[in-house]
Motif scaffolding. Structure first.
Motif, PDB file in Angstrom:
ATOM      1  N   MET A  33      -9.846  -4.163  -3.256  1.00  0.00           N
ATOM      2  CA  MET A  33     -10.261  -2.784  -2.982  1.00  0.00           C
ATOM      3  C   MET A  33      -9.072  -1.825  -3.007  1.00  0.00           C
ATOM      4  O   MET A  33      -9.184  -0.710  -3.518  1.00  0.00           O
ATOM      5  CB  MET A  33     -10.975  -2.712  -1.632  1.00  0.00           C
ATOM      6  N   ALA A  34      -7.944  -2.243  -2.467  1.00  0.00           N
ATOM      7  CA  ALA A  34      -6.775  -1.359  -2.463  1.00  0.00           C
ATOM      8  C   ALA A  34      -6.326  -1.031  -3.889  1.00  0.00           C
ATOM      9  O   ALA A  34      -5.947   0.111  -4.188  1.00  0.00           O
ATOM     10  CB  ALA A  34      -5.632  -1.996  -1.680  1.00  0.00           C
ATOM     11  N   GLU A  35      -6.400  -2.028  -4.781  1.00  0.00           N
ATOM     12  CA  GLU A  35      -6.023  -1.782  -6.169  1.00  0.00           C
ATOM     13  C   GLU A  35      -7.007  -0.833  -6.857  1.00  0.00           C
ATOM     14  O   GLU A  35      -6.602   0.026  -7.649  1.00  0.00           O
ATOM     15  CB  GLU A  35      -5.958  -3.103  -6.945  1.00  0.00           C
ATOM     16  N   VAL A  36      -8.288  -0.989  -6.565  1.00  0.00           N
ATOM     17  CA  VAL A  36      -9.294  -0.084  -7.126  1.00  0.00           C
ATOM     18  C   VAL A  36      -9.019   1.351  -6.681  1.00  0.00           C
ATOM     19  O   VAL A  36      -9.037   2.290  -7.494  1.00  0.00           O
ATOM     20  CB  VAL A  36     -10.708  -0.524  -6.694  1.00  0.00           C
ATOM     21  N   ILE A  37      -8.758   1.520  -5.403  1.00  0.00           N
ATOM     22  CA  ILE A  37      -8.469   2.857  -4.874  1.00  0.00           C
ATOM     23  C   ILE A  37      -7.236   3.452  -5.550  1.00  0.00           C
ATOM     24  O   ILE A  37      -7.218   4.632  -5.921  1.00  0.00           O
ATOM     25  CB  ILE A  37      -8.281   2.796  -3.347  1.00  0.00           C
ATOM     26  N   ALA A  38      -6.199   2.633  -5.721  1.00  0.00           N
ATOM     27  CA  ALA A  38      -4.965   3.127  -6.332  1.00  0.00           C
ATOM     28  C   ALA A  38      -5.198   3.610  -7.759  1.00  0.00           C
ATOM     29  O   ALA A  38      -4.612   4.618  -8.187  1.00  0.00           O
ATOM     30  CB  ALA A  38      -3.901   2.022  -6.307  1.00  0.00           C
ATOM     31  N   LEU A  39      -6.047   2.918  -8.515  1.00  0.00           N
ATOM     32  CA  LEU A  39      -6.335   3.339  -9.884  1.00  0.00           C
ATOM     33  C   LEU A  39      -7.101   4.659  -9.910  1.00  0.00           C
ATOM     34  O   LEU A  39      -6.793   5.559 -10.709  1.00  0.00           O
ATOM     35  CB  LEU A  39      -7.122   2.255 -10.608  1.00  0.00           C
ATOM     36  N   ALA A  92      -9.365   0.297 -18.418  1.00  0.00           N
ATOM     37  CA  ALA A  92      -8.975  -1.032 -18.898  1.00  0.00           C
ATOM     38  C   ALA A  92      -8.360  -1.869 -17.780  1.00  0.00           C
ATOM     39  O   ALA A  92      -8.632  -3.064 -17.648  1.00  0.00           O
ATOM     40  CB  ALA A  92      -7.993  -0.891 -20.056  1.00  0.00           C
ATOM     41  N   ARG A  93      -7.524  -1.254 -16.946  1.00  0.00           N
ATOM     42  CA  ARG A  93      -6.874  -1.986 -15.855  1.00  0.00           C
ATOM     43  C   ARG A  93      -7.879  -2.363 -14.765  1.00  0.00           C
ATOM     44  O   ARG A  93      -7.668  -3.344 -14.033  1.00  0.00           O
ATOM     45  CB  ARG A  93      -5.769  -1.130 -15.243  1.00  0.00           C
ATOM     46  N   LEU A  94      -8.941  -1.602 -14.666  1.00  0.00           N
ATOM     47  CA  LEU A  94      -9.922  -1.853 -13.620  1.00  0.00           C
ATOM     48  C   LEU A  94     -10.824  -3.047 -13.923  1.00  0.00           C
ATOM     49  O   LEU A  94     -11.348  -3.690 -13.009  1.00  0.00           O
ATOM     50  CB  LEU A  94     -10.776  -0.587 -13.415  1.00  0.00           C
TER      51      LEU A  94
END
Length: 302
Positions: free
Chosen positions: A248-254, A270-272
């Motif tokens: 979730m933290a990575e999703v928020i950062a993107l 693409a990164r998501l």
């Protein structure tokens, strides 16, 4: 444009929930919705626990909103809704008309996505009752939102569900318990075994829906990260991300990177992809069937 984190739709162990929101306090999320919206049998956390989490998030600089349950079936559930509506410290998201009635004329509130507000008269009516913000219904297309944005009442914020498995329906029956041949009142808290819901497949082994207790979700993950510039241009005030068990933290950062202009929407999309718990989709936003994935700049499924 702000990023919001919707209410937790799944049933997680208490320590997992506490750790999750501790991590969220250190992300770029601006607004956090808290509370049980799906099933009152989920007792790992009760209202005082949600209020403790709310206080910690507020101390971390987040705006906190308390969400009410969508489908109320007992006097106890109504009583909990009344307690949430009467709290003096936090804005409330009303997810059924009972909560709206309780809040109307008493304090400002957020009109949740399950209230099904589709036109300008309904927005004006809700704003007149005290709504400060409304959340767009999941299946509304961008062209319809553009019309509402042009005529929405002054002072009414717009929030759009932009990431996560979509809550499609609620039922008095618990389908997760039924999957185990258990009655709803003796479900043995089966939802704890499915941190992102129970995936349902067709006979052809195609991913179809996700069972989440009394809630039915899409198997595909709604994702509007490549539409953020368009949402900003439409004057959307908040985009909502729905919690998931991992990344979730990575999703928020993107999403934050696209919002701030430090990452191109196409690259972020693409990164998501590896972070999604299922295949992505965005069909509703483009006026297509909800499970379609429409390519950026295209009007047909990819």
């Amino acid at each position: 444009m702000q990023l919001s984190l919707g209410p937790l739709l799944y049933y997680w162990p208490r320590h997992t929930v506490l750790a999750f929101y501790e991590a969220i306090a250190h992300t770029a999320i601006d607004t956090v919705y808290l509370g049980e919206t799906v099933c009152s049998r989920r007792h790992e956390l009760r209202l005082p626990d949600w209020l403790d989490i709310a206080a910690r998030l507020r101390a971390a600089g987040k705006q906190v909103v308390l969400s009410t349950q969508v489908l109320l079936e007992s006097g106890a559930e109504v009583g909990t809704m009344h307690k949430i509506a009467a709290n003096p410290d936090y804005l409330v998201e009303a997810n059924d008309m009972g909560a709206v009635q309780r809040l109307a004329g008493r304090q400002p509130f957020v009109a949740g996505p399950q209230l099904n507000l589709y036109n300008l008269p309904s927005l004006a009516w809700m704003a007149g009752l005290g709504a400060r913000r409304w959340v767009m219904p999941l299946e509304m297309r961008r062209t319809d939102l553009a019309v509402l944005q042009q005529g929405r009442p002054a002072g009414l914020q717009t929030e759009v569900f932009a990431y996560g498995r979509m809550p499609l329906a609620y039922s008095a029956r618990c389908f997760t318990a039924r999957h185990r041949n258990l009655p709803k009142d003796d479900c043995r808290f089966s939802c704890l075994d499915h941190p992102d819901g129970l995936l349902l497949q067709t006979r052809e082994s195609a991913h179809f829906l996700v069972l989440n207790g009394t809630q039915t979700q899409s198997a595909r993950v709604y994702n509007l990260i490549d539409a953020l510039p368009e949402l900003q241009a439409l004057g959307v005030d908040l985009v909502r991300l729905s919690p998931q068990a991992e990344h979730m933290a990575e999703v928020i950062a993107l999403f934050d990177a696209v919002r701030c202009g430090t990452l191109a929407p196409f690259d972020a999309h693409a990164r998501l992809q590896p972070l999604l718990p299922g295949q992505g989709c965005n069909g509703y936003w483009h006026g297509q069937p909800g499970l379609d994935q429409v390519a950026p700049g295209a009007g047909v499924p990819a």
